[in-house]
Scaffold this active site. Sequence first.
Site, mmCIF file in Angstrom:
data_model
loop_
_atom_site.group_PDB
_atom_site.id
_atom_site.type_symbol
_atom_site.label_atom_id
_atom_site.label_comp_id
_atom_site.label_asym_id
_atom_site.label_seq_id
_atom_site.Cartn_x
_atom_site.Cartn_y
_atom_site.Cartn_z
ATOM 1 N N ARG A 151 0.816 -1.215 0.000
ATOM 2 C CA ARG A 151 0.000 0.000 0.000
ATOM 3 C C ARG A 151 0.853 1.269 0.000
ATOM 4 N NH1 ARG A 151 -1.138 2.508 4.756
ATOM 5 N NH2 ARG A 151 -3.282 2.963 4.137
ATOM 6 N N ASP A 165 -1.602 8.443 7.985
ATOM 7 C CA ASP A 165 -2.008 7.240 8.703
ATOM 8 C C ASP A 165 -1.465 7.235 10.125
ATOM 9 O OD1 ASP A 165 -3.458 6.039 6.717
ATOM 10 O OD2 ASP A 165 -1.818 4.789 6.002
#
Length: 243
Positions: A151, A165
Amino acid sequence: MIIDIITIFPNFFDQFLTTSKIKHAIEDKRVEINIHDLRLYTDLKGGKIDDTPYGGGAGMLMIYPPFHKLINKLKTKDTYTVLLSPQGNVFNQQVATKWRDEIKHLILICGHYEGIDDRIQNLIDEEISIGDYVLTGGEIPAMVITDSITRLIPGVINEASYMEDTHQQGLLKYPQYTKPDEYLGMSVPDILKSGHHENIRLWRLEKSLEKTYLKRPDLLVNRDLTKEESKILSKIKKNLESQ
């Protein structure tokens, strides 16, 4: 990046490789993920890859020769070989980012039973754990690591998404909201609807620091706080002490 996963349960990865972002990353040729069946490299009958440990003890150990044959077949000058083990260094977001940047070819070894003949140490660069607990095998850790790195590869997801994140910047992520604006008396904070970008940034930073301080204070111990973060954290501590 090329990721080779060595396992005795290749079918374990069928759905993982054909779902969501992993599937798209493979189709877009941003990552190559290969699953290798260790049983195909043993000389023992019936695909046997384990035997009793010398010196006695409970359980069975995975034998060394199949690993030696397969890993030497896969290795190149760019290969980094990792044994997934509860005894290894703990994998985290920083490791994922470092590997994304520095490793072209990653081999992940999934162990089973009571472990692997210790001669495996001659073939690996590092042992890695995904936490201080024991699983039945290395397949789940292999998927965790593969997903975490994939990712981060450019083009797999929007960079702005993962840069904020939890753990990417060493802090837990601030609270987030979407529509409806109000539900059962619970409303979205007004500041997020204000359109004032700087105030929203400061609110998010404060909430991120507050959440980290309350839930994972260990993350702040070695963090090199900016002047702005130090000031906000002092305010948070003062407010909490006065409650």
